[in-house]
Design an enzyme around this catalytic site. Structure first.
Site, PDB file in Angstrom:
ATOM      1  N   LYS A  22      32.041  32.869  24.424  1.00 19.42           N
ATOM      2  CA  LYS A  22      33.018  31.989  23.972  1.00 19.42           C
ATOM      3  C   LYS A  22      32.836  31.925  22.354  1.00 19.42           C
ATOM      4  O   LYS A  22      33.829  32.212  21.643  1.00 19.42           O
ATOM      5  CB  LYS A  22      32.765  30.614  24.516  1.00 19.42           C
ATOM      6  CG  LYS A  22      33.688  29.648  23.893  1.00 19.42           C
ATOM      7  CD  LYS A  22      33.400  28.112  24.181  1.00 19.42           C
ATOM      8  CE  LYS A  22      33.553  26.968  23.434  1.00 19.42           C
ATOM      9  NZ  LYS A  22      32.760  26.669  22.411  1.00 19.42           N
ATOM     10  N   ASN A  23      31.811  31.595  21.812  1.00 21.52           N
ATOM     11  CA  ASN A  23      31.728  31.340  20.494  1.00 21.52           C
ATOM     12  C   ASN A  23      31.776  32.626  19.650  1.00 21.52           C
ATOM     13  O   ASN A  23      32.163  32.655  18.437  1.00 21.52           O
ATOM     14  CB  ASN A  23      30.324  30.507  19.844  1.00 21.52           C
ATOM     15  CG  ASN A  23      30.700  28.992  20.417  1.00 21.52           C
ATOM     16  OD1 ASN A  23      31.861  28.555  20.979  1.00 21.52           O
ATOM     17  ND2 ASN A  23      29.624  28.567  20.567  1.00 21.52           N
ATOM     18  N   CYS A 116      35.921  19.836  20.272  1.00 20.42           N
ATOM     19  CA  CYS A 116      34.931  19.008  20.870  1.00 20.42           C
ATOM     20  C   CYS A 116      34.436  18.000  19.838  1.00 20.42           C
ATOM     21  O   CYS A 116      33.741  18.522  18.912  1.00 20.42           O
ATOM     22  CB  CYS A 116      33.741  19.636  21.318  1.00 20.42           C
ATOM     23  SG  CYS A 116      33.890  20.135  23.127  1.00 20.42           S
ATOM     24  N   ARG A 121      32.523  16.655  12.117  1.00 20.56           N
ATOM     25  CA  ARG A 121      31.990  17.933  11.986  1.00 20.56           C
ATOM     26  C   ARG A 121      32.812  18.576  10.624  1.00 20.56           C
ATOM     27  O   ARG A 121      33.852  18.817  10.886  1.00 20.56           O
ATOM     28  CB  ARG A 121      32.384  18.815  13.183  1.00 20.56           C
ATOM     29  CG  ARG A 121      31.443  18.348  14.478  1.00 20.56           C
ATOM     30  CD  ARG A 121      31.928  19.064  15.631  1.00 20.56           C
ATOM     31  NE  ARG A 121      31.432  20.525  15.714  1.00 20.56           N
ATOM     32  CZ  ARG A 121      31.769  21.245  16.790  1.00 20.56           C
ATOM     33  NH1 ARG A 121      32.520  20.773  17.718  1.00 20.56           N
ATOM     34  NH2 ARG A 121      31.416  22.481  16.812  1.00 20.56           N
ATOM     35  N   ASP A 304      23.565  23.462  21.798  1.00 19.50           N
ATOM     36  CA  ASP A 304      24.572  23.453  23.063  1.00 19.50           C
ATOM     37  C   ASP A 304      23.732  23.550  24.250  1.00 19.50           C
ATOM     38  O   ASP A 304      24.399  23.296  25.224  1.00 19.50           O
ATOM     39  CB  ASP A 304      25.263  24.960  23.059  1.00 19.50           C
ATOM     40  CG  ASP A 304      26.283  24.808  21.503  1.00 19.50           C
ATOM     41  OD1 ASP A 304      26.633  23.883  20.994  1.00 19.50           O
ATOM     42  OD2 ASP A 304      26.735  26.005  21.024  1.00 19.50           O
ATOM     43  N   ARG A 396      36.665  24.559  28.817  1.00 15.41           N
ATOM     44  CA  ARG A 396      36.644  25.366  27.268  1.00 15.41           C
ATOM     45  C   ARG A 396      35.473  26.220  27.370  1.00 15.41           C
ATOM     46  O   ARG A 396      35.781  27.182  26.415  1.00 15.41           O
ATOM     47  CB  ARG A 396      36.337  24.257  26.110  1.00 15.41           C
ATOM     48  CG  ARG A 396      37.871  23.213  26.197  1.00 15.41           C
ATOM     49  CD  ARG A 396      37.699  22.624  24.872  1.00 15.41           C
ATOM     50  NE  ARG A 396      37.340  23.299  23.783  1.00 15.41           N
ATOM     51  CZ  ARG A 396      36.555  23.010  22.985  1.00 15.41           C
ATOM     52  NH1 ARG A 396      35.795  21.677  23.093  1.00 15.41           N
ATOM     53  NH2 ARG A 396      36.008  23.725  22.070  1.00 15.41           N
TER      54      ARG A 396
HETATM   55  N1  EPU Z   1      28.100  21.387   8.855  1.00 12.83           N
HETATM   56  C1  EPU Z   1      28.469  20.499   7.498  1.00 12.83           C
HETATM   57  N2  EPU Z   1      29.102  21.370   6.941  1.00 12.83           N
HETATM   58  C2  EPU Z   1      29.996  22.355   6.967  1.00 12.83           C
HETATM   59  C3  EPU Z   1      29.700  23.053   8.386  1.00 12.83           C
HETATM   60  C4  EPU Z   1      28.635  22.423   9.142  1.00 12.83           C
HETATM   61  O1  EPU Z   1      27.678  19.784   7.160  1.00 12.83           O
HETATM   62  O2  EPU Z   1      30.869  22.680   6.518  1.00 12.83           O
HETATM   63  C5  EPU Z   1      26.928  20.674   9.631  1.00 12.83           C
HETATM   64  C6  EPU Z   1      27.650  20.181  11.090  1.00 12.83           C
HETATM   65  O3  EPU Z   1      28.026  18.843  10.807  1.00 12.83           O
HETATM   66  C7  EPU Z   1      26.359  20.256  12.063  1.00 12.83           C
HETATM   67  C8  EPU Z   1      25.619  21.733  11.092  1.00 12.83           C
HETATM   68  O4  EPU Z   1      26.110  21.591   9.962  1.00 12.83           O
HETATM   69  O5  EPU Z   1      25.713  19.256  11.699  1.00 12.83           O
HETATM   70  C9  EPU Z   1      25.915  22.946  12.054  1.00 12.83           C
HETATM   71  O6  EPU Z   1      27.009  23.026  12.303  1.00 12.83           O
HETATM   72  P1  EPU Z   1      27.868  24.400  12.534  1.00 12.83           P
HETATM   73  O7  EPU Z   1      28.640  24.858  11.368  1.00 12.83           O
HETATM   74  O8  EPU Z   1      26.877  25.590  12.720  1.00 12.83           O
HETATM   75  O9  EPU Z   1      28.864  24.516  13.769  1.00 12.83           O
HETATM   76  P2  EPU Z   1      29.954  24.972  14.253  1.00 12.83           P
HETATM   77  O10 EPU Z   1      30.300  26.446  13.548  1.00 12.83           O
HETATM   78  O11 EPU Z   1      31.275  24.024  13.693  1.00 12.83           O
HETATM   79  C10 EPU Z   1      29.245  26.450  16.109  1.00 12.83           C
HETATM   80  C11 EPU Z   1      29.546  26.250  17.647  1.00 12.83           C
HETATM   81  C12 EPU Z   1      29.226  25.296  18.261  1.00 12.83           C
HETATM   82  C13 EPU Z   1      27.577  25.169  18.111  1.00 12.83           C
HETATM   83  C14 EPU Z   1      27.211  25.070  16.638  1.00 12.83           C
HETATM   84  C15 EPU Z   1      25.556  25.136  16.297  1.00 12.83           C
HETATM   85  C16 EPU Z   1      31.809  27.439  17.490  1.00 12.83           C
HETATM   86  C17 EPU Z   1      33.238  27.095  17.607  1.00 12.83           C
HETATM   87  N3  EPU Z   1      30.952  26.274  17.825  1.00 12.83           N
HETATM   88  O12 EPU Z   1      29.822  25.157  15.677  1.00 12.83           O
HETATM   89  O13 EPU Z   1      29.301  25.177  19.751  1.00 12.83           O
HETATM   90  O14 EPU Z   1      27.146  23.655  18.519  1.00 12.83           O
HETATM   91  O15 EPU Z   1      27.755  26.258  16.015  1.00 12.83           O
HETATM   92  O16 EPU Z   1      25.193  26.301  17.170  1.00 12.83           O
HETATM   93  O17 EPU Z   1      31.272  28.524  17.502  1.00 12.83           O
HETATM   94  C18 EPU Z   1      29.974  24.459  21.868  1.00 12.83           C
HETATM   95  O18 EPU Z   1      30.114  25.675  22.152  1.00 12.83           O
HETATM   96  O19 EPU Z   1      29.711  23.654  22.701  1.00 12.83           O
HETATM   97  C19 EPU Z   1      29.723  24.166  20.431  1.00 12.83           C
HETATM   98  C20 EPU Z   1      29.946  22.923  20.122  1.00 12.83           C
END
Ligand code: EPU
Length: 417
Positions: A22-23, A116, A121, A304, A396
């Site tokens: 998915k991601n 979610c 975030r 996750d 999802r």
């Molecule tokens: N963060 C910041 N600033 C940013 C971006 C992130 O402070 O600009 C912080 C976040 O708050 C968090 C950490 O950095 O504490 C990591 O966040 P990341 O950006 O890596 O997460 P994401 O890209 O928003 C993806 C997955 C998530 C998964 C995370 C971590 C997608 C769409 N989502 O989210 O997946 O938990 O990486 O591996 O790819 C899920 O599949 O259930 C899910 C939530």
């Protein structure tokens, strides 16, 4: 309104085949916008987020067609329409539209993402990257507007290791002038998958999967065909479910290396594991040792899988401590597990879990992985029927969940209430 009904207490037995990640999918679909001709994505999971993305692309003028799990995207007539509202709001990963549209059109307006929301975030690192590439970024009534006369390669150090920011900057930088270097990049397998697609489209990206990614911008990218990697989180969820039910399950179509952190913890608990080239067999045992788990960025234990792991640890003897160093408060599953009889308390970033059997209850998933945790918990319950609400979150991330679990011998069904 639908609920998942689970009459637990049956060990899962048999084989489950894992679908595409998915991601990865939700980054690869917008990445196709950067090409001037047709992109075919194979092995796509048939999930609600993927359907929403298909809708978004069609709204922008792309032609999208499906053949089984393959999606054909012709982005040649796409335009950068402002999207302050509508489907982008339903999707966390709609932020990838920013990088993709900025890269191709130097302009985008995208409503702030939904999805979610287990905690705030932020996307400040995405924005920092776009600005470093020369874009002006403004927030206009909850929509992000990005504009650049020209995108120019830059050296960008991420203050936080972020999957989304790494991919988003990579998307925009593939069509920038000159070289971009992303330092302190995230290393998740999904990032390598996106880089592989972009390179097949004619981009020049080196170092994906390490903390330094180098991108040479190109003025044009072309179409290609790409097969998505297997979903390591879905695979991990079934591995945990197999262990929690004391079952014996072959998890097929996986890359075992992507699951090393989970496999190591399961072995430490006393779960039987057999690793093959593209599959992992999980053999449940009557009792498990308590373990401490720290969710970290890849290659650490995946955040996750933190919620599903909480459910498994209720089945271990003694006290386990599960800490999440990626998200500070991703514990919405805990109060629901407590309703099922679990003995857990949350202290800061950690859940302290005392092994204890669970009982049937009416519970509600507040996010996708919390939902997976509740389903696993329900599968362990010996008597009665557990009702899990919030099915739309579970949908999802897990395609064919009920069919797969039923094929493994679980007594699970969807009920419209
Ligand atoms: N963060 C910041 N600033 C940013 C971006 C992130 O402070 O600009 C912080 C976040 O708050 C968090 C950490 O950095 O504490 C990591 O966040 P990341 O950006 O890596 O997460 P994401 O890209 O928003 C993806 C997955 C998530 C998964 C995370 C971590 C997608 C769409 N989502 O989210 O997946 O938990 O990486 O591996 O790819 C899920 O599949 O259930 C899910 C939530």
């Amino acid at each position: 309104m639908e609920k998942l009904m689970i009459s637990g207490g049956r060990p899962l037995q048999g084989t489950v085949t894992i679908s595409g990640a998915k991601n990865s999918a939700i980054a690869l679909i917008p990445a196709a916008i950067l090409a001037e001709s047709e992109v075919i994505l194979d092995n796509l999971p048939l999930l609600s987020d993927v359907a929403v993305y298909s809708e978004i692309l069609e709204e922008l003028g792309a032609t999208v067609s499906w053949d089984g799990n393959s999606m054909r995207i012709d982005p040649s007539h796409i335009i950068s329409l402002p999207m302050p509202n509508g489907p982008v709001k339903n999707l966390r990963a709609s932020y990838y539209m920013m990088g993709a549209l900025l890269g191709r059109f130097k302009e985008a307006t995208i409503g702030l993402p939904g999805g979610c929301n287990f905690e705030p975030r932020p996307i400040d690192q995405h924005i920092k990257g776009f600005e470093a590439l020369g874009a002006t970024v403004t927030n206009e009534h909850g929509a992000i507007h990005l504009h650049a006369k020209e995108l120019k390669g830059a050296k960008i150090y991420l203050d936080v290791v972020s999957v989304g920011a790494t991919i988003n900057i990579m998307l925009a930088a593939t069509r920038a002038k000159g070289s971009t270097i992303i330092e302190n990049a995230a290393k998740e397998p999904e990032i390598i998958d996106v880089a592989t697609l972009l390179n097949s489209m004619g981009a020049s990206i080196k170092g994906a999967g390490t903390e330094t990614i180098r991108i040479e911008g190109k003025s044009e990218l072309h179409g290609c065909r790409h097969s998505i990697i297997p979903d390591r989180i879905q695979a991990g969820t079934y591995m945990i479910a197999a262990a929690a039910t004391r079952g014996n399950v072959l998890i097929d179509n996986v890359i075992p290396k992507h699951l090393e952190a989970l496999t190591a913890k399961l072995i430490e608990m006393g779960v039987g594991i057999e690793e093959l080239d593209e599959s992992i067999r999980v053999i449940g045992k009557p009792s498990y040792e308590h373990v401490d788990v720290k969710a970290l960025v890849y290659p650490g234990f995946a955040t996750d899988l933190q919620s599903p792991m909480t459910s498994l640890l209720t089945q271990a003897q003694g006290v386990s401590v599960l800490s999440d160093f990626v998200y500070s408060n991703r514990f919405k599953h805990v109060p629901e597990l407590i309703r099922m009889g679990a003995k857990i308390r949350v202290e800061g970033r950690s859940a302290i879990i005392e092994g204890h059997s669970l009982n049937a209850a009416k519970v509600k998933a507040a996010d996708l992985r919390a939902g997976a945790a509740l389903v696993i918990a329900g599968l362990t319950v010996e008597e009665g029927v557990t009702e899990v609400g919030g099915v739309e979150f579970i949908d999802r991330g897990y395609d064919n969940l009920v069919t797969n679990l039923r094929e493994l011998g679980a007594d699970v069904w969807r009920q419209t209430l």
